[in-house]
Scaffold this motif. Sequence first.
Motif, PDB file in Angstrom:
ATOM      1  N   TRP A  22     -23.712  30.812 -32.162  1.00 58.96           N
ATOM      2  CA  TRP A  22     -23.357  31.828 -31.169  1.00 58.96           C
ATOM      3  C   TRP A  22     -22.868  33.076 -31.895  1.00 58.96           C
ATOM      4  CZ3 TRP A  22     -19.575  34.693 -28.662  1.00 58.96           C
ATOM      5  CH2 TRP A  22     -19.771  34.933 -27.299  1.00 58.96           C
ATOM      6  N   LEU A  23     -21.989  32.873 -32.858  1.00 54.15           N
ATOM      7  CA  LEU A  23     -21.479  34.007 -33.638  1.00 54.15           C
ATOM      8  C   LEU A  23     -22.608  34.723 -34.376  1.00 54.15           C
ATOM      9  CD1 LEU A  23     -18.283  32.390 -35.190  1.00 54.15           C
ATOM     10  CD2 LEU A  23     -18.374  34.078 -33.353  1.00 54.15           C
ATOM     11  N   GLY A  24     -23.529  33.948 -34.920  1.00 53.55           N
ATOM     12  CA  GLY A  24     -24.655  34.544 -35.631  1.00 53.55           C
ATOM     13  C   GLY A  24     -25.492  35.426 -34.736  1.00 53.55           C
ATOM     14  N   LEU A  25     -25.773  34.953 -33.534  1.00 57.76           N
ATOM     15  CA  LEU A  25     -26.558  35.757 -32.596  1.00 57.76           C
ATOM     16  C   LEU A  25     -25.824  37.028 -32.179  1.00 57.76           C
ATOM     17  CD1 LEU A  25     -28.177  32.993 -30.392  1.00 57.76           C
ATOM     18  CD2 LEU A  25     -29.397  34.718 -31.728  1.00 57.76           C
ATOM     19  N   ILE A  26     -24.522  36.896 -31.927  1.00 56.29           N
ATOM     20  CA  ILE A  26     -23.732  38.071 -31.539  1.00 56.29           C
ATOM     21  C   ILE A  26     -23.672  39.073 -32.691  1.00 56.29           C
ATOM     22  CG2 ILE A  26     -21.425  38.876 -30.859  1.00 56.29           C
ATOM     23  CD1 ILE A  26     -23.112  37.365 -28.715  1.00 56.29           C
ATOM     24  N   ASN A  27     -23.432  38.578 -33.884  1.00 57.47           N
ATOM     25  CA  ASN A  27     -23.389  39.471 -35.046  1.00 57.47           C
ATOM     26  C   ASN A  27     -24.733  40.181 -35.226  1.00 57.47           C
ATOM     27  OD1 ASN A  27     -20.728  38.846 -35.611  1.00 57.47           O
ATOM     28  ND2 ASN A  27     -21.247  37.264 -37.092  1.00 57.47           N
ATOM     29  N   ASN A  28     -25.823  39.446 -35.058  1.00 56.10           N
ATOM     30  CA  ASN A  28     -27.151  40.041 -35.170  1.00 56.10           C
ATOM     31  C   ASN A  28     -27.363  41.119 -34.112  1.00 56.10           C
ATOM     32  OD1 ASN A  28     -29.885  40.030 -36.364  1.00 56.10           O
ATOM     33  ND2 ASN A  28     -30.472  39.376 -34.303  1.00 56.10           N
ATOM     34  N   GLU A  29     -26.968  40.836 -32.885  1.00 58.80           N
ATOM     35  CA  GLU A  29     -27.136  41.820 -31.817  1.00 58.80           C
ATOM     36  C   GLU A  29     -26.263  43.048 -32.069  1.00 58.80           C
ATOM     37  OE1 GLU A  29     -28.609  43.595 -28.286  1.00 58.80           O
ATOM     38  OE2 GLU A  29     -29.379  42.276 -29.844  1.00 58.80           O
ATOM     39  N   ASN A  30     -25.099  42.859 -32.664  1.00 61.12           N
ATOM     40  CA  ASN A  30     -24.269  44.008 -33.016  1.00 61.12           C
ATOM     41  C   ASN A  30     -24.918  44.848 -34.114  1.00 61.12           C
ATOM     42  OD1 ASN A  30     -21.846  44.262 -31.382  1.00 61.12           O
ATOM     43  ND2 ASN A  30     -21.460  42.169 -32.057  1.00 61.12           N
ATOM     44  N   LEU A  31     -25.615  44.203 -35.045  1.00 60.08           N
ATOM     45  CA  LEU A  31     -26.359  44.960 -36.057  1.00 60.08           C
ATOM     46  C   LEU A  31     -27.422  45.846 -35.405  1.00 60.08           C
ATOM     47  CD1 LEU A  31     -26.836  42.303 -38.886  1.00 60.08           C
ATOM     48  CD2 LEU A  31     -25.437  44.373 -38.968  1.00 60.08           C
ATOM     49  N   HIS A  32     -27.947  45.379 -34.273  1.00 57.32           N
ATOM     50  CA  HIS A  32     -28.946  46.147 -33.513  1.00 57.32           C
ATOM     51  C   HIS A  32     -28.292  47.078 -32.488  1.00 57.32           C
ATOM     52  CE1 HIS A  32     -32.419  44.130 -35.191  1.00 57.32           C
ATOM     53  NE2 HIS A  32     -31.837  42.976 -34.992  1.00 57.32           N
ATOM     54  N   GLN A  33     -26.977  47.218 -32.583  1.00 56.68           N
ATOM     55  CA  GLN A  33     -26.202  48.101 -31.714  1.00 56.68           C
ATOM     56  C   GLN A  33     -26.365  47.763 -30.230  1.00 56.68           C
ATOM     57  OE1 GLN A  33     -27.385  52.038 -32.987  1.00 56.68           O
ATOM     58  NE2 GLN A  33     -26.259  51.831 -34.896  1.00 56.68           N
ATOM     59  N   GLY A  34     -26.525  46.468 -29.937  1.00 56.20           N
ATOM     60  CA  GLY A  34     -26.627  46.018 -28.545  1.00 56.20           C
ATOM     61  C   GLY A  34     -27.933  46.391 -27.866  1.00 56.20           C
ATOM     62  N   ARG A  35     -28.908  46.792 -28.634  1.00 57.18           N
ATOM     63  CA  ARG A  35     -30.175  47.291 -28.093  1.00 57.18           C
ATOM     64  C   ARG A  35     -30.846  46.308 -27.143  1.00 57.18           C
ATOM     65  NH1 ARG A  35     -34.497  48.811 -32.471  1.00 57.18           N
ATOM     66  NH2 ARG A  35     -33.174  47.260 -33.419  1.00 57.18           N
ATOM     67  N   TYR A  36     -30.855  45.031 -27.481  1.00 59.52           N
ATOM     68  CA  TYR A  36     -31.567  44.062 -26.648  1.00 59.52           C
ATOM     69  C   TYR A  36     -30.753  43.663 -25.423  1.00 59.52           C
ATOM     70  CZ  TYR A  36     -34.673  44.063 -30.589  1.00 59.52           C
ATOM     71  OH  TYR A  36     -35.521  44.475 -31.579  1.00 59.52           O
ATOM     72  N   LEU A  37     -29.449  43.538 -25.591  1.00 57.43           N
ATOM     73  CA  LEU A  37     -28.608  43.199 -24.441  1.00 57.43           C
ATOM     74  C   LEU A  37     -28.615  44.313 -23.400  1.00 57.43           C
ATOM     75  CD1 LEU A  37     -25.479  41.368 -25.876  1.00 57.43           C
ATOM     76  CD2 LEU A  37     -27.250  40.459 -24.379  1.00 57.43           C
ATOM     77  N   LYS A  38     -28.770  45.545 -23.850  1.00 57.10           N
ATOM     78  CA  LYS A  38     -28.821  46.669 -22.908  1.00 57.10           C
ATOM     79  C   LYS A  38     -30.003  46.566 -21.965  1.00 57.10           C
ATOM     80  CE  LYS A  38     -26.451  49.948 -25.899  1.00 57.10           C
ATOM     81  NZ  LYS A  38     -26.605  51.104 -26.787  1.00 57.10           N
ATOM     82  N   THR A  39     -31.030  45.835 -22.368  1.00 57.85           N
ATOM     83  CA  THR A  39     -32.206  45.678 -21.508  1.00 57.85           C
ATOM     84  C   THR A  39     -32.051  44.524 -20.525  1.00 57.85           C
ATOM     85  OG1 THR A  39     -33.398  44.161 -22.984  1.00 57.85           O
ATOM     86  CG2 THR A  39     -33.670  46.537 -23.388  1.00 57.85           C
TER      87      THR A  39
END
Length: 164
Positions: free
Chosen positions: A59-76
């Motif tokens: 879970w932490l790995g996925l969140i850290n990865n999404e933060n590296l992408h500046q939340g780009r995918y979660l924003k969608t």
Amino acid sequence: MLYYYFGSKELLYVAVLEAMYADYAKKESELDLSGLQPREAMATLARSIWAHFWDNPEWLGLINNENLHQGRYLKTSQKLSETISPVVDVVRSILERGADARQFRRGIDPLDFYVTLVGMGYYIASNRFTINAFTGRDYAHWADRKKICEMHLEILDAYLRSTM
């Protein structure tokens, strides 16, 4: 089959993130905190959230990865806001009960408090390797983790009771 079911790798990734957040929110919102005094309810919620980080390193790995992408995918995501709302509602309910019982001060923003509570546990769990590298303390050890958890709970409780 990936493109048939999800449309793209990115949409599959968003679906994974949505499912991860939904499972997390469901677990937290299903905690039976109503029978506990507000201070104990908040401590129980905090411990549950913090334990989730330690018990789910992926879970932490996925969140850290999404933060590296500046939340780009979660924003969608179309589902993300409905996922977080139940957990914030749990915090709101505890804060209101605590204020009514004169255990907590009034006027605490539930989302701000929740983000702070999550951040306290997240930092220690997600940065445990670098913390260990530069301090020599391994928060993966139960005794150290328990000690920092209790300190975090005391900090949160002091904030909840303060009359700022």
